[in-house]
Motif scaffolding. Structure first.
Motif, mmCIF file in Angstrom:
data_model
loop_
_atom_site.group_PDB
_atom_site.id
_atom_site.type_symbol
_atom_site.label_atom_id
_atom_site.label_comp_id
_atom_site.label_asym_id
_atom_site.label_seq_id
_atom_site.Cartn_x
_atom_site.Cartn_y
_atom_site.Cartn_z
ATOM 1 N N SER A 49 0.843 -1.245 -0.169
ATOM 2 C CA SER A 49 0.046 0.073 0.073
ATOM 3 C C SER A 49 0.862 1.298 -0.039
ATOM 4 O O SER A 49 0.844 2.226 -0.558
ATOM 5 N N ALA A 50 1.866 1.334 0.738
ATOM 6 C CA ALA A 50 2.741 2.345 0.933
ATOM 7 C C ALA A 50 3.636 2.706 -0.285
ATOM 8 O O ALA A 50 3.643 3.753 -0.893
ATOM 9 N N ALA A 51 3.747 1.404 -1.101
ATOM 10 C CA ALA A 51 4.598 1.887 -2.337
ATOM 11 C C ALA A 51 3.916 2.224 -3.395
ATOM 12 O O ALA A 51 4.076 3.042 -4.315
ATOM 13 N N PHE A 52 2.715 1.493 -3.737
ATOM 14 C CA PHE A 52 1.659 1.717 -4.767
ATOM 15 C C PHE A 52 0.481 2.389 -4.755
ATOM 16 O O PHE A 52 -0.011 2.888 -5.608
ATOM 17 N N VAL B 169 3.700 11.525 4.688
ATOM 18 C CA VAL B 169 3.450 11.615 5.910
ATOM 19 C C VAL B 169 2.311 10.421 6.108
ATOM 20 O O VAL B 169 2.432 9.709 7.182
ATOM 21 N N VAL B 170 1.443 10.208 5.352
ATOM 22 C CA VAL B 170 0.500 8.913 5.169
ATOM 23 C C VAL B 170 1.101 7.625 5.267
ATOM 24 O O VAL B 170 1.070 6.817 6.156
ATOM 25 N N ARG B 171 2.401 7.577 4.379
ATOM 26 C CA ARG B 171 3.218 6.436 4.456
ATOM 27 C C ARG B 171 4.011 6.044 5.824
ATOM 28 O O ARG B 171 3.762 5.008 6.541
ATOM 29 N N VAL B 172 4.280 7.255 6.463
ATOM 30 C CA VAL B 172 5.042 7.026 7.710
ATOM 31 C C VAL B 172 4.087 6.716 8.765
ATOM 32 O O VAL B 172 4.395 5.899 9.616
#
Length: 146
Positions: free
Chosen positions: A104-107, A113-116
């Motif tokens: 999800s974080a990659a694609f 900020v949301v990835r972190v």
């Protein structure tokens, strides 16, 4: 009936609405718990435990249905009774959690900020899962039939 008893009865609000509300909340929590199996940021265990608590206070039939469910009944009983979670379940849960979070974080997420936030939440969930007591093979877990 005395006048004071009659007055107390009139002053006390009716709770007929409570049982259906708890049953509805129980099914809502079951649905969220099932969704949490597939959506890693949505926790499964707390929702299933909330469903069990709602059903325990509103419907013996639905409470027994949930605890005898072949997919999550033993898991809920073991967790509530402090017997722990099988190591296989813990490993599978953590692996699936990180797989979905990283994909999800990659694609799917473009905001750093949301990835972190996703990774921090996943780390917290991982710590929680690791700290849950591991259920030993001989403590009621069915042996593998493979």
């Amino acid at each position: 009936m005395s006048a004071s008893a009659s007055k107390r009865k009139l002053d006390r609000p009716s709770r007929r609405w409570l049982k259906p509300l708890l049953v509805a909340a129980g099914f809502l929590f079951v649905g969220l718990g099932v969704a949490g199996i597939f959506l890693p940021l949505l926790p499964t265990t707390p929702f299933l435990l909330l469903a069990a608590a709602c059903f325990a206070r509103s419907s013996e039939r639905f409470y027994n249905w949930l605890l005898s469910n072949r997919w999550c009944g033993a898991y809920i009983r073991d967790y509530r009774e402090g017997r722990g979670v099988p190591v296989k379940v813990k490993v599978f849960t953590i692996a699936l959690l990180w797989l979905v979070i990283l994909l999800s974080a990659a694609f799917a997420v473009s905001s750093t900020v949301v990835r972190v936030i996703m990774i921090v939440v996943a780390a917290g969930v991982t710590v929680h899962i690791v700290t849950i007591k591991a259920k030993k093979r001989g403590s009621g877990e069915a042996p593998d039939t493979e």
